[in-house]
Design a protein around this motif. Structure first.
Motif, mmCIF file in Angstrom:
data_model
loop_
_atom_site.group_PDB
_atom_site.id
_atom_site.type_symbol
_atom_site.label_atom_id
_atom_site.label_comp_id
_atom_site.label_asym_id
_atom_site.label_seq_id
_atom_site.Cartn_x
_atom_site.Cartn_y
_atom_site.Cartn_z
ATOM 1 N N VAL A 90 13.469 78.102 11.637
ATOM 2 C CA VAL A 90 13.829 79.384 10.996
ATOM 3 C C VAL A 90 12.400 80.058 10.814
ATOM 4 O O VAL A 90 11.448 79.673 9.957
ATOM 5 C CB VAL A 90 14.507 79.609 10.182
ATOM 6 C CG1 VAL A 90 14.672 81.157 9.525
ATOM 7 C CG2 VAL A 90 15.828 78.974 10.218
ATOM 8 N N LEU A 91 11.975 81.274 11.903
ATOM 9 C CA LEU A 91 10.734 81.740 11.830
ATOM 10 C C LEU A 91 10.595 83.243 11.319
ATOM 11 O O LEU A 91 11.639 83.873 11.405
ATOM 12 C CB LEU A 91 10.174 81.548 13.296
ATOM 13 C CG LEU A 91 9.951 80.169 14.154
ATOM 14 C CD1 LEU A 91 10.130 80.430 15.378
ATOM 15 C CD2 LEU A 91 8.755 79.610 13.589
ATOM 16 N N THR A 129 13.827 84.945 12.883
ATOM 17 C CA THR A 129 14.038 84.628 14.383
ATOM 18 C C THR A 129 14.270 83.058 14.344
ATOM 19 O O THR A 129 13.694 82.192 13.889
ATOM 20 C CB THR A 129 12.728 84.943 14.922
ATOM 21 O OG1 THR A 129 12.676 86.238 14.950
ATOM 22 C CG2 THR A 129 12.912 84.561 16.494
ATOM 23 N N ASP A 130 15.085 82.709 15.097
ATOM 24 C CA ASP A 130 15.672 81.329 15.179
ATOM 25 C C ASP A 130 15.351 80.766 16.286
ATOM 26 O O ASP A 130 15.838 81.147 17.439
ATOM 27 C CB ASP A 130 17.218 81.154 14.919
ATOM 28 C CG ASP A 130 17.616 82.012 13.614
ATOM 29 O OD1 ASP A 130 16.923 81.541 12.532
ATOM 30 O OD2 ASP A 130 18.827 81.925 13.313
ATOM 31 N N SER A 184 2.781 81.477 16.454
ATOM 32 C CA SER A 184 3.190 82.865 15.746
ATOM 33 C C SER A 184 2.064 83.621 15.668
ATOM 34 O O SER A 184 0.931 83.212 15.246
ATOM 35 C CB SER A 184 3.973 82.612 14.814
ATOM 36 O OG SER A 184 4.425 83.890 13.948
ATOM 37 N N ASP A 185 2.233 84.997 16.053
ATOM 38 C CA ASP A 185 1.049 85.712 15.732
ATOM 39 C C ASP A 185 2.000 87.178 15.077
ATOM 40 O O ASP A 185 2.952 87.051 14.808
ATOM 41 C CB ASP A 185 0.435 86.288 17.109
ATOM 42 C CG ASP A 185 -0.953 86.743 16.699
ATOM 43 O OD1 ASP A 185 -1.446 87.244 15.574
ATOM 44 O OD2 ASP A 185 -1.893 86.801 17.596
ATOM 45 N N GLY A 226 10.907 77.400 7.852
ATOM 46 C CA GLY A 226 11.531 76.202 7.516
ATOM 47 C C GLY A 226 12.573 75.531 8.758
ATOM 48 O O GLY A 226 12.779 76.122 9.710
ATOM 49 N N PHE A 227 13.380 74.443 8.237
ATOM 50 C CA PHE A 227 14.097 73.851 9.207
ATOM 51 C C PHE A 227 15.386 73.517 8.696
ATOM 52 O O PHE A 227 15.762 73.618 7.469
ATOM 53 C CB PHE A 227 13.341 72.232 9.469
ATOM 54 C CG PHE A 227 12.014 72.363 9.912
ATOM 55 C CD1 PHE A 227 11.490 72.845 10.695
ATOM 56 C CD2 PHE A 227 11.275 71.503 8.836
ATOM 57 C CE1 PHE A 227 10.109 72.794 11.149
ATOM 58 C CE2 PHE A 227 9.967 71.437 8.980
ATOM 59 C CZ PHE A 227 9.342 72.005 10.244
ATOM 60 N N GLN A 228 16.383 73.720 9.742
ATOM 61 C CA GLN A 228 17.863 73.220 9.342
ATOM 62 C C GLN A 228 18.601 72.763 10.564
ATOM 63 O O GLN A 228 17.895 72.722 11.753
ATOM 64 C CB GLN A 228 18.574 74.535 8.919
ATOM 65 C CG GLN A 228 18.578 75.681 9.820
ATOM 66 C CD GLN A 228 19.170 76.715 9.204
ATOM 67 O OE1 GLN A 228 19.199 77.151 8.047
ATOM 68 N NE2 GLN A 228 20.072 77.728 10.025
ATOM 69 N N CYS A 229 19.561 71.947 10.398
ATOM 70 C CA CYS A 229 20.418 71.337 11.296
ATOM 71 C C CYS A 229 21.988 71.502 11.069
ATOM 72 O O CYS A 229 22.311 71.650 9.879
ATOM 73 C CB CYS A 229 19.837 70.012 11.737
ATOM 74 S SG CYS A 229 19.896 68.956 10.538
#
Length: 492
Positions: free
Chosen positions: A389-390, A398-399, A442-443, A472-475
């Motif tokens: 997740v950005l 944004t995923d 990422s910019d 962060g991360f998720q699954c």
């Protein structure tokens, strides 16, 4: 008089740029480490070359507004492809063959001959027959000030080619002769025409290098043709080929007949915002590729030129990428190693385990300008999907999803910034693999995702605010094991 007109146009443009650049440089959405013009509109990279110890970027440029209009050639030089010195505009509309008010000096390429820098570009005009496109030559002895050839145009569209579908010449040298491939069209189908010359000024048609039978669109913009190891690559941005923005074909070329036959094809980038790339060979023998970090499709739909237009600028270039050939004759595209010099505030973890349904925050730098890289351990992972997740804010995100069950990469920007939309997708090879590497850049206004050694790349613009900086991360559907996680802020 023509030379004076060109020089006057260059001087006028430069005065306008000098007046506008200070305010534009402070704009909220300006990129931090990607190449941009000082102000105004930028699209295709042109004339990329390593000349006299420096990298030269030329580019399609409207210095007078943040929208596409009459095109100039902007110009900048660099020692490292990251830090740029802007030079005066190189080409300005000034002649009867390049003075269309909605055209001007279109795209082209550069080559060195006898210590002189030559550029070959498409001029656009209207002599009563609509949008006419021709190929023209200019040169410079100092790499800064250019003179247009008095014998221009050096190439006009063949009778069977519509004169408004004849553009974007790419030139190279072989055994003392010069070759040029140009985008064209015949019977509504894309073509690449091949020409040859002994002096860069007088050209003869050689053959139709490559053509579509309809399956690859009606026009190939910015065609490029180059050799990697023992194979030849045809690279272009096809019009009328669906969602494809940049494609490549790998095969063999015969200098005796001027024909190209391909055996492998692929996508240079699966994202929404990568178009009209051009490649060149640098002093280290690397084949480098630079693309426009935008695309035409969204502009007519939204009936404006994007959210940065109000800030007095629009457009940037994607990170320069090295192009290499894999054993299966597909291409790999990886960020240039020079980007590593921008790394700050390193954060490293040997491994991270993420459980089903958990969200694992992983701050990197300021969460806006950063690089994040890691390996997904497929042997220790059983999840259906894993998502980075950005640019996460209160509502925005944004995923970037690696779908391990469907063998797919997806970048979802539908909730990125209340403006961008769409989900880019690509297949991912997972068979017989123990891990998958991911490298994310990422910019301020862009994301670039490199997966599986650069065999899959997604480039997308995201116009999120600086406060949308969560990461962060998720699954889902199981657990994921990440190894060798590295995060860096990127700072010029």
């Amino acid at each position: 008089m023509s030379l004076q007109l060109m020089q006057q146009s260059v001087q006028n443009a430069q005065r306008h740029i000098d007046a506008q650049a200070p305010a534009v440089s402070k704009s909220a959405m300006r990129q931090r480490y990607h190449f941009m013009a000082q102000c105004g509109w930028i699209n295709d990279p042109n004339g990329l070359i390593y000349f006299r110890g420096q990298y030269h970027f030329f580019y399609q440029y409207n210095p007078y507004g943040s929208f596409w209009s009459e095109m100039y050639w902007g110009h900048a030089v660099s020692d490292d492809l990251l830090h740029w010195k802007y030079l005066p505009v190189a080409l300005a509309p000034s002649e009867s063959y390049d003075d269309h008010p909605q055209g001007g000096c279109f795209s082209g390429s550069a080559i060195e001959k006898d210590g002189r820098l030559y550029v070959i570009y498409t001029g656009t005009a209207n002599h009563g027959n609509g949008f006419e496109q021709t190929q023209n030559v200019a040169w410079s002895d100092d790499g800064i000030t250019f003179t247009k050839y008095e014998g221009n145009p050096v190439l006009e569209a063949p009778e069977v080619v519509p004169h408004d579908f004849f553009r974007d010449p790419k030139v190279w040298e072989h055994n003392g002769e010069y070759y040029l491939v140009c985008g064209a069209q015949k019977d509504g189908k894309a073509q690449a025409l091949l020409y040859c010359s002994k002096d860069l000024l007088h050209w003869e048609f050689f053959n139709t290098l490559f053509e579509s039978r309809g399956e690859w669109g009606y026009m190939w913009e910015c065609p490029d043709f180059f050799k990697v190891k023992d194979k030849w690559v045809f690279l272009c941005s096809p019009m009328g080929a669906g969602e494809r923005t940049t494609v490549y074909f790998v095969g063999d070329f015969d200098y005796e007949t001027g024909t190209f036959t391909y055996t492998v094809t692929g996508e240079a980038d699966w994202g929404f915002d990568f178009y009209a790339p051009q490649t060149f060979e640098d002093c280290n023998g690397r084949r480098l590729m630079v693309g426009w970090a935008n695309c035409w499709d969204w502009m007519p739909f939204w009936k404006d030129w994007g959210p940065t237009c109000k800030e007095g600028w629009c457009g940037s270039f994607a990170l320069p990428r090295e192009v290499t050939l894999a054993e299966d004759n597909t291409l790999r595209f990886t960020p240039i190693k020079e980007v590593q010099s921008l790394r700050t505030s390193p954060r490293k973890e040997a491994e991270i385990s993420i459980a089903q349904g958990d969200f694992r925050s992983f701050p990197v730098g300021d969460g806006v300008a950063f690089e994040l890289k890691f390996d997904i351990d497929l042997r220790a992972s059983n999840a259906d999907t894993f998502t980075v997740v950005l640019r996460k804010g209160a509502e925005e995100h944004t995923d970037c999803t690696i779908d391990l069950r469907r063998a797919e990469v997806r970048i979802d920007r539908n909730h990125a910034d209340h403006w961008s939309r769409g989900i880019s997708r690509s297949a991912l090879r997972l068979k017989n693999k123990e891990h998958i590497d991911v490298d994310i850049f990422s910019d301020q206004s862009s994301l670039e995702v490199f997966v599986d050694g650069g065999s899959v790349v997604h480039s997308l613009n995201v116009f999120a605010s600086s406060s949308d900086n969560g990461l962060g991360f998720q699954c889902n559907g199981g657990n994921v094991q990440l190894n060798d996680i590295e995060g860096y802020g990127l700072n010029m």
